[in-house]
Design an enzyme around this catalytic site. Sequence first.
Site, PDB file in Angstrom:
ATOM      1  N   ARG A 179       0.836  -1.224   0.000  1.00 35.10           N
ATOM      2  CA  ARG A 179       0.000   0.000   0.000  1.00 35.10           C
ATOM      3  C   ARG A 179       0.866   1.267   0.000  1.00 35.10           C
ATOM      4  O   ARG A 179       0.516   2.285   0.633  1.00 35.10           O
ATOM      5  CB  ARG A 179      -0.971   0.019   1.195  1.00 35.10           C
ATOM      6  CG  ARG A 179      -1.905  -1.178   1.242  1.00 35.10           C
ATOM      7  CD  ARG A 179      -2.897  -1.230   0.089  1.00 35.10           C
ATOM      8  NE  ARG A 179      -3.651  -2.462   0.084  1.00 35.10           N
ATOM      9  CZ  ARG A 179      -3.411  -3.490  -0.756  1.00 35.10           C
ATOM     10  NH1 ARG A 179      -2.476  -3.401  -1.682  1.00 35.10           N
ATOM     11  NH2 ARG A 179      -4.129  -4.591  -0.695  1.00 35.10           N
ATOM     12  N   SER A 229     -11.034   0.567   4.215  1.00 38.05           N
ATOM     13  CA  SER A 229     -10.307   0.166   5.427  1.00 38.05           C
ATOM     14  C   SER A 229      -9.525   1.352   5.969  1.00 38.05           C
ATOM     15  O   SER A 229      -8.766   1.981   5.237  1.00 38.05           O
ATOM     16  CB  SER A 229      -9.319  -0.957   5.104  1.00 38.05           C
ATOM     17  OG  SER A 229     -10.030  -2.075   4.632  1.00 38.05           O
ATOM     18  N   GLU A 304      -4.157   3.329   6.825  1.00 30.90           N
ATOM     19  CA  GLU A 304      -4.072   3.280   5.363  1.00 30.90           C
ATOM     20  C   GLU A 304      -4.649   4.591   4.801  1.00 30.90           C
ATOM     21  O   GLU A 304      -4.175   5.135   3.813  1.00 30.90           O
ATOM     22  CB  GLU A 304      -4.888   2.080   4.859  1.00 30.90           C
ATOM     23  CG  GLU A 304      -4.873   1.918   3.368  1.00 30.90           C
ATOM     24  CD  GLU A 304      -5.473   0.579   2.913  1.00 30.90           C
ATOM     25  OE1 GLU A 304      -5.388  -0.417   3.661  1.00 30.90           O
ATOM     26  OE2 GLU A 304      -6.035   0.557   1.808  1.00 30.90           O
TER      27      GLU A 304
HETATM   28  C1  LIG Z   1     -15.934   1.120   0.043  1.00 29.59           C
HETATM   29  C2  LIG Z   1     -14.456   1.233  -0.210  1.00 29.59           C
HETATM   30  C3  LIG Z   1     -13.715   0.079  -0.427  1.00 29.59           C
HETATM   31  C4  LIG Z   1     -12.340   0.166  -0.669  1.00 29.59           C
HETATM   32  N1  LIG Z   1     -11.649  -0.978  -0.880  1.00 29.59           N
HETATM   33  C5  LIG Z   1     -10.315  -0.919  -1.117  1.00 29.59           C
HETATM   34  C6  LIG Z   1      -9.557  -2.111  -1.334  1.00 29.59           C
HETATM   35  O1  LIG Z   1     -10.074  -3.221  -1.355  1.00 29.59           O
HETATM   36  N2  LIG Z   1      -8.235  -1.978  -1.549  1.00 29.59           N
HETATM   37  C7  LIG Z   1      -7.596  -0.764  -1.576  1.00 29.59           C
HETATM   38  O2  LIG Z   1      -6.383  -0.722  -1.776  1.00 29.59           O
HETATM   39  N3  LIG Z   1      -8.297   0.377  -1.360  1.00 29.59           N
HETATM   40  C8  LIG Z   1      -9.624   0.332  -1.137  1.00 29.59           C
HETATM   41  N4  LIG Z   1     -10.320   1.485  -0.910  1.00 29.59           N
HETATM   42  C9  LIG Z   1      -9.596   2.791  -0.862  1.00 29.59           C
HETATM   43  C10 LIG Z   1      -9.522   3.513  -2.214  1.00 29.59           C
HETATM   44  O3  LIG Z   1     -10.681   3.214  -3.004  1.00 29.59           O
HETATM   45  C11 LIG Z   1      -8.279   3.177  -3.039  1.00 29.59           C
HETATM   46  O4  LIG Z   1      -7.108   3.523  -2.345  1.00 29.59           O
HETATM   47  C12 LIG Z   1      -8.330   3.899  -4.392  1.00 29.59           C
HETATM   48  O5  LIG Z   1      -7.416   3.320  -5.260  1.00 29.59           O
HETATM   49  C13 LIG Z   1      -8.047   5.396  -4.301  1.00 29.59           C
HETATM   50  O6  LIG Z   1      -8.363   5.961  -5.569  1.00 29.59           O
HETATM   51  P1  LIG Z   1      -8.910   7.444  -5.656  1.00 29.59           P
HETATM   52  O7  LIG Z   1      -9.038   7.800  -7.076  1.00 29.59           O
HETATM   53  O8  LIG Z   1     -10.130   7.606  -4.832  1.00 29.59           O
HETATM   54  O9  LIG Z   1      -7.691   8.229  -4.990  1.00 29.59           O
HETATM   55  P2  LIG Z   1      -7.762   9.422  -3.948  1.00 29.59           P
HETATM   56  O10 LIG Z   1      -8.363   8.951  -2.680  1.00 29.59           O
HETATM   57  O11 LIG Z   1      -8.363  10.602  -4.602  1.00 29.59           O
HETATM   58  O12 LIG Z   1      -6.206   9.668  -3.718  1.00 29.59           O
HETATM   59  C14 LIG Z   1      -5.414   8.715  -3.051  1.00 29.59           C
HETATM   60  C15 LIG Z   1      -3.956   9.148  -3.117  1.00 29.59           C
HETATM   61  O13 LIG Z   1      -3.520   9.103  -4.475  1.00 29.59           O
HETATM   62  C16 LIG Z   1      -3.112  10.402  -4.923  1.00 29.59           C
HETATM   63  N5  LIG Z   1      -3.560  10.516  -6.321  1.00 29.59           N
HETATM   64  C17 LIG Z   1      -4.802  10.273  -6.825  1.00 29.59           C
HETATM   65  N6  LIG Z   1      -4.788  10.376  -8.161  1.00 29.59           N
HETATM   66  C18 LIG Z   1      -3.522  10.706  -8.506  1.00 29.59           C
HETATM   67  C19 LIG Z   1      -2.856  10.955  -9.740  1.00 29.59           C
HETATM   68  N7  LIG Z   1      -3.500  10.881 -10.913  1.00 29.59           N
HETATM   69  N8  LIG Z   1      -1.544  11.280  -9.715  1.00 29.59           N
HETATM   70  C20 LIG Z   1      -0.861  11.356  -8.541  1.00 29.59           C
HETATM   71  N9  LIG Z   1      -1.429  11.133  -7.348  1.00 29.59           N
HETATM   72  C21 LIG Z   1      -2.735  10.800  -7.325  1.00 29.59           C
HETATM   73  C22 LIG Z   1      -3.761  11.387  -3.975  1.00 29.59           C
HETATM   74  O14 LIG Z   1      -3.026  12.599  -3.895  1.00 29.59           O
HETATM   75  C23 LIG Z   1      -3.726  10.598  -2.677  1.00 29.59           C
HETATM   76  O15 LIG Z   1      -2.464  10.657  -2.079  1.00 29.59           O
HETATM   77  C24 LIG Z   1     -11.701   1.432  -0.678  1.00 29.59           C
HETATM   78  C25 LIG Z   1     -12.458   2.599  -0.471  1.00 29.59           C
HETATM   79  C26 LIG Z   1     -13.818   2.502  -0.243  1.00 29.59           C
HETATM   80  C27 LIG Z   1     -14.618   3.757  -0.036  1.00 29.59           C
END
Ligand SMILES: Cc1cc2nc3c(=O)[nH]c(=O)nc-3n(C[C@H](O)[C@H](O)[C@H](O)COP(=O)(O)OP(=O)(O)OC[C@H]3O[C@@H](n4cnc5c(N)ncnc54)[C@H](O)[C@@H]3O)c2cc1C
Length: 326
Positions: A179, A229, A304
Site C-alpha cells: 500500500r 479500510s 491506510e
Molecule cells: C468502500 C471502499 C472500499 C475500498 N476498498 C479498497 C480495497 O479493497 N483496496 C484498496 O487498496 N483500497 C480500497 N479502498 C480505498 C480507495 O478506493 C483506493 O485507495 C483507491 O485506489 C483510491 O483511488 P482514488 O481515485 O479515490 O484516490 P484518492 O483517494 O483521490 O487519492 C489517493 C492518493 O492518491 C493520490 N492521487 C490520486 N490520483 C492521482 C494521480 N493521478 N496522480 C498522482 N497522485 C494521485 C492522492 O493525492 C492521494 O495521495 C476502498 C475505499 C472505499 C470507499
Amino acid sequence: MNERTRQGDLKRLAALDVGRCTFAASLAEHGTWRIGGPADLLVEPESVAQIQAVVYFARTRGIPLLVIGQGSNLLFADAGLRGIVLKLGSAFANIAISGNTITAAAGAWVPGIARRAQQAGLAGLEHTIGIPGTLGGLVVMNGGSQRQGIGDNVRRLWAVGEKGKLTELTKEECRFGYRSSALQESGVVVVKVELVCPVGDPRVIRHAMLADLRERRRKFPRKEPNCGSVFLSTAQMHTSVGPPGKIIEEAGLKGTRCGGAEVSHRHANFIVNTGGASAADVLALIDRIRHTVHRRIGFTLACEVRYVDEQAVIRPADQLLVFPGT
Ligand SMILES: Cc1cc2nc3c(=O)[nH]c(=O)nc-3n(C[C@H](O)[C@H](O)[C@H](O)COP(=O)(O)OP(=O)(O)OC[C@H]3O[C@@H](n4cnc5c(N)ncnc54)[C@H](O)[C@@H]3O)c2cc1C
C-alpha cells in the site's frame, strides 16, 4: 504567501485555459467520506497540457497543490485547503487493450478497467473489481485486495513532474511496497498507466470477480459514507495479531462513536459518517481505537487512510496524533 496574493494568483490561473475551475469547492463533495471544508480552487483538467500548466503555475508560485481521483482514500481537513485541488476524472477515462497490455488514463474507474480486462480474457485484476477509485489513486497507493497490489501489473507509467514536465517511469522507479509507492512522496501527477496481465479464461475471471463483489456486499458497510479500510493490514500483522477488523471488534469497539463518526457495526476496520461527521471526529475516533488496541494487546495500528491538511500536506491519518506507542 499571503491570502490576497494567493487569491489573485488563483484568479489568474482560472482565467487561463486549464479546464473547469470552481472557487470555494466543497471537498466533502469530492471524497467518499463526505467530509471536508472548501478548497480555494478546484480544477478539472481535460488534457495533459492543462495539467502541466497547473502544476507549473502552482510550483513556481509556491501555491499548495493536491491531486485527487475519487477521494476514496482521503480525509480532507475541516478547514479545507488553501490552494489548488486538481481532480482527474472523466476526461482521463480512456482504456485501450492490445494483446495482454492495458493502457489506461489515470482518471479511469478501477472497476471499469477490471471489467474490460475480464472481457478481453486478461487475468490479474480480479481483486480490484470492488475498489471505488481511479487508476491514478490505485497506483499511487499500490491498492488492491486479497494481499495483492496493482503494482504487480504495472509495466510503466507517464507522470507530470514537479516542474510540469511529462516523464515516463518504469515499474522499478515506482518502488511499490505494501500500500505504498515512491509516487506518494514525489508529488508527481500520474496521467497514464500501462498494465500487463496474463491471459486467462473470461469465465473463470468473471466468477472470481463476482465472488469478490459478493464478499464485499456481505462484509462492508453499504449505506453510510466511508473510506474503505481505515487501518493497514499487513501480512506480518495477520500472523502476529490478526487483521485490524478482528482486533478492533475484539476490543469491543464496534459502534463506538466520536461525534458523527462511528466504528461500523458491519466491519470494525471501517469508520462511517453517520451524518455531519467532521474530520476532527474521525481523527478522535482513530486515536481512541489505536489507544484502546495498544492498551489491550500492545500493538500499534497504522492508518491506510491519508489525511490532507490545509496546506495540501498528505500523510497517514495516525501521523497527526500524539501516541505513546509511536
Ligand atoms: C468502500 C471502499 C472500499 C475500498 N476498498 C479498497 C480495497 O479493497 N483496496 C484498496 O487498496 N483500497 C480500497 N479502498 C480505498 C480507495 O478506493 C483506493 O485507495 C483507491 O485506489 C483510491 O483511488 P482514488 O481515485 O479515490 O484516490 P484518492 O483517494 O483521490 O487519492 C489517493 C492518493 O492518491 C493520490 N492521487 C490520486 N490520483 C492521482 C494521480 N493521478 N496522480 C498522482 N497522485 C494521485 C492522492 O493525492 C492521494 O495521495 C476502498 C475505499 C472505499 C470507499
